[in-house]
Scaffold this active site. Sequence first.
Site, PDB file in Angstrom:
ATOM      1  CG  ASP A   2      -8.605  -0.741  -2.675  1.00 59.04           C
ATOM      2  OD1 ASP A   2      -7.507  -0.154  -2.854  1.00 59.04           O
ATOM      3  OD2 ASP A   2      -9.177  -0.761  -1.575  1.00 59.04           O
ATOM      4  CB  VAL A   3      -4.114  -0.040  -6.749  1.00 55.09           C
ATOM      5  CG1 VAL A   3      -4.704   0.059  -8.143  1.00 55.09           C
ATOM      6  CG2 VAL A   3      -4.058   1.315  -6.060  1.00 55.09           C
ATOM      7  CB  SER A  88       5.847  13.114 -10.360  1.00 54.28           C
ATOM      8  OG  SER A  88       6.006  14.519 -10.323  1.00 54.28           O
ATOM      9  CE1 TYR A 101       1.876  12.765  -6.495  1.00 52.14           C
ATOM     10  CE2 TYR A 101       3.706  14.279  -6.837  1.00 52.14           C
ATOM     11  CZ  TYR A 101       2.718  13.467  -7.344  1.00 52.14           C
ATOM     12  OH  TYR A 101       2.554  13.348  -8.703  1.00 52.14           O
ATOM     13  CE  LYS A 105       3.034   9.806  -8.069  1.00 55.44           C
ATOM     14  NZ  LYS A 105       2.353   8.795  -8.883  1.00 55.44           N
TER      15      LYS A 105
END
Length: 121
Positions: A2-3, A88, A101, A105
């Site tokens: 689990d990061v 991304s 998001y 990123k």
Amino acid sequence: MDVTQQSSVEGAIAASRDRYGVPPSLLVNCAGIADISPFLDITGPQLDKMIDINLKGTFLVTQQVIKTLLEEGRGSGEGRGAIVNISSMVGKTGFPNHSHYVATKGGVIAFTKSCAAEVAK
């Protein structure tokens, strides 16, 4: 692993080191999630989950791998490795209905540059 949990990250790196006798010399951070939501509709829990996985996870795993490499390499010339962080293009350009998001990123991009400047030889 689990990061998002430091203890899970530490355990996974230690298990890898125990199994192979050396710390990982290559790390590719690619754990990530995305969902589509208009900016005004994003909830606190949605934002927290996105940050925890996409940004905090990259930070925690990178930190643990670098610590382990540096500990192993003291005085021996070893401790070298490579880290690739997957981000991304929208982290640089933005994208509608993905603001949370995109923020993570963009954070990964800035983190990667800062971390490299600090620890890369």
